[in-house]
Design an enzyme around this catalytic site. Structure first.
Site, PDB file in Angstrom:
ATOM      1  N   LYS A  88       0.800  -1.225   0.000  1.00  0.00           N
ATOM      2  CA  LYS A  88       0.000   0.000   0.000  1.00  0.00           C
ATOM      3  C   LYS A  88       0.832   1.275   0.000  1.00  0.00           C
ATOM      4  CE  LYS A  88      -4.488  -1.403   1.765  1.00  0.00           C
ATOM      5  NZ  LYS A  88      -4.405  -2.876   1.926  1.00  0.00           N
ATOM      6  N   GLU A 110     -10.416   6.923   2.929  1.00  0.00           N
ATOM      7  CA  GLU A 110     -11.330   5.971   3.540  1.00  0.00           C
ATOM      8  C   GLU A 110     -10.498   4.783   4.003  1.00  0.00           C
ATOM      9  OE1 GLU A 110     -10.600   5.935   0.362  1.00  0.00           O
ATOM     10  OE2 GLU A 110     -10.058   3.818   0.169  1.00  0.00           O
ATOM     11  N   SER A 368       1.619  -9.786  -0.595  1.00  0.00           N
ATOM     12  CA  SER A 368       1.271  -8.366  -0.520  1.00  0.00           C
ATOM     13  C   SER A 368       1.486  -7.733   0.850  1.00  0.00           C
ATOM     14  CB  SER A 368      -0.179  -8.157  -0.961  1.00  0.00           C
ATOM     15  OG  SER A 368      -1.058  -8.939  -0.182  1.00  0.00           O
TER      16      SER A 368
HETATM   17  C1  LIG Z   1      -5.288  -3.833   1.488  1.00  0.00           C
HETATM   18  C2  LIG Z   1      -4.586  -5.098   1.232  1.00  0.00           C
HETATM   19  C3  LIG Z   1      -4.969  -5.961   0.188  1.00  0.00           C
HETATM   20  C4  LIG Z   1      -6.180  -5.718  -0.657  1.00  0.00           C
HETATM   21  O1  LIG Z   1      -6.130  -4.619  -1.496  1.00  0.00           O
HETATM   22  P1  LIG Z   1      -5.845  -4.735  -3.054  1.00  0.00           P
HETATM   23  O2  LIG Z   1      -6.181  -3.391  -3.567  1.00  0.00           O
HETATM   24  O3  LIG Z   1      -6.754  -5.812  -3.608  1.00  0.00           O
HETATM   25  O4  LIG Z   1      -4.426  -5.108  -3.216  1.00  0.00           O
HETATM   26  C5  LIG Z   1      -4.220  -7.100  -0.028  1.00  0.00           C
HETATM   27  N1  LIG Z   1      -3.165  -7.409   0.758  1.00  0.00           N
HETATM   28  C6  LIG Z   1      -2.764  -6.612   1.775  1.00  0.00           C
HETATM   29  C7  LIG Z   1      -1.600  -7.019   2.593  1.00  0.00           C
HETATM   30  C8  LIG Z   1      -3.468  -5.441   2.049  1.00  0.00           C
HETATM   31  O5  LIG Z   1      -3.073  -4.669   3.067  1.00  0.00           O
END
Ligand SMILES: *Cc1c(COP(=O)(O)O)cnc(C)c1O
Length: 401
Positions: A88, A110, A368
């Site tokens: 992010k 948000e 992620s």
């Molecule tokens: C917020 C988040 C997501 C989901 O958001 P996307 O926009 O689909 O990437 C996925 N993995 C993590 C670790 C997050 O913090």
């Protein structure tokens, strides 16, 4: 991956379905982004931030133990190692830098689970910007620690009391705030969704993830690319980031949604938060609540470019159950010493479920985010805590799994 068309469409998806009052704000943003993105000095400043503040490039890790166990060669793109613990940070640094360039010193955002709110508050603190984060009342209660984190970072958290008092209501209230104060305020949206130019702009800020991953794969695989690239999909920003590096290669692209929030899986198009995309809705067109063990994926829609990629058959979208996700969470922790966030545990869960069809293949998983934020929740679920059990759906089973 190219630009959307003049009306902000990827194929038939996307666009700008907003009230008249929001149109000038979207146009001003589009123009501001276009100018910034074609300005080398903006690009250089962004790259410098990614490197020296966020810690990029993130590494790529070969998982030998897990590969042996599954019979599938597993590589991980380590977005969990970025500052604030997920992908992010790329998007929020890009947007807050753009806000500064556009002369707006107040950031509105948000948040659902609180992760985007924390990332935005972080970047706003760095730039000395005022920061207001809207969060549904239900989420404020569920994610008290993230509320405190945002406050610690100097942000003001405002509770959204309308509707179901979750993420989609927080988005509505943030947009309302933005229109009312557009002279001084910048709306920092958290994923590849919303009206044009957000889905395109947020993808561009995450493109670095795919570019790094492509170069790293080629080094690791003697010039080749992985057979499959897989990522979890909430709004779809981490997935679009990594896909952008591989869309022009032979790699198969797979997005994984929670079974309780499988927007693409249900393939019903509709308009939510300013763009046309696949979303979860009932027979009357009312948007359904998504439900999954991972609050970060509880979004009823998916970014328009994912709907387009699904439509043209360039990416496919699969769903996994909460049970499979929790198993994957434990598996990676135990086999590789990496505790993943529950969101990317979805991507691994799909690989585990499909290991028979993936035998001998090389699979790149976008990790992620890290799991520190989820450890207490998983512990409570495993201990049978009734409140924690409310966050999981153990009843959903998928055909053939
Ligand atoms: C917020 C988040 C997501 C989901 O958001 P996307 O926009 O689909 O990437 C996925 N993995 C993590 C670790 C997050 O913090």
């Amino acid at each position: 991956m190219g630009e959307p068309d003049d009306s902000g469409r990827f194929g038939r998806f996307g666009g700008r379905f907003v009230p008249e009052t929001l149109v000038p704000a979207c146009q001003e943003l589009e123009q501001g982004f276009r100018e910034a993105w074609s300005d080398d000095s903006f690009r250089r400043e962004f790259e410098d931030l990614l490197q020296n503040y966020a810690g990029r490039p993130s590494p790529m890790t070969e998982c030998s133990n897990l590969s042996n166990e599954l019979g599938v060669r597993i590589l991980l793109k380590r977005e969990d190692l970025n500052h604030t613990g997920s992908h992010k940070i790329n998007n929020v640094l890009g947007q807050t830098l753009l806000a500064k360039r556009m002369g707006k010193n107040r950031i509105v955002a948000e948040t659902g689970a609180g992760q985007h709110g924390v990332a935005t508050a972080t970047a706003a603190a760095y730039f000395g910007q005022e920061c207001v984060v809207y969060m549904g009342e239900v989420d404020v209660r569920r994610q008290a620690l993230n509320v405190y984190r945002m406050e610690l970072l100097g942000a003001e958290v405002r509770t959204a009391m309308s509707g179901s008092r979750t993420l989609k209501d927080a988005v509505n209230e943030a947009m309302r705030d933005w229109v009312a104060s557009v002279e001084s305020s910048y709306y920092c949206l958290g994923s590849v969704m919303g009206p044009h130019p957000y889905p395109w702009m947020v993808r561009e800020f995450h493109r670095v993830l795919g570019e790094e991953a492509l170069a790293q794969s080629k080094t690791m695989l003697n010039g080749d690319v992985p057979d499959v690239v897989v990522a979890c999909v909430g709004g779809g920003s981490n997935a679009i980031g990594i896909f952008s590096g591989f869309v022009d290669t032979r790699s198969e692209l797979v997005g994984v949604e929670p079974a309780g929030g499988a927007a693409v899986g249900r393939a019903v198009p509709g308009v939510v938060h300013g763009s046309l995309s696949y979303l979860m809705q009932d027979e009357f067109g009312q948007v359904n609540e998504a439900q999954s063990v991972s609050a970060g994926l509880d979004y009823p829609g998916v970014g328009p470019e994912h709907s387009h990629l699904a439509d043209i058959g360039r990416a496919r979208y699969e769903a996994v159950t909460d049970r499979q996700v929790l198993d994957a969470f434990s598996l990676l922790s135990r086999s590789e010493g990496i505790i993943p966030a529950l969101e990317p545990s979805h991507a691994l869960a799909w690989v585990v479920r499909c290991k028979a069809e993936l035998q001998g293949k090389t699979v790149l998983i976008n990790l992620s985010g890290r799991g520190d934020k989820d450890v207490a929740q998983v512990q409570a679920i495993q201990a049978g805590d009734p409140l924690a059990l409310e966050t999981v759906d153990f009843s959903t089973e998928l055909e053939g799994s």
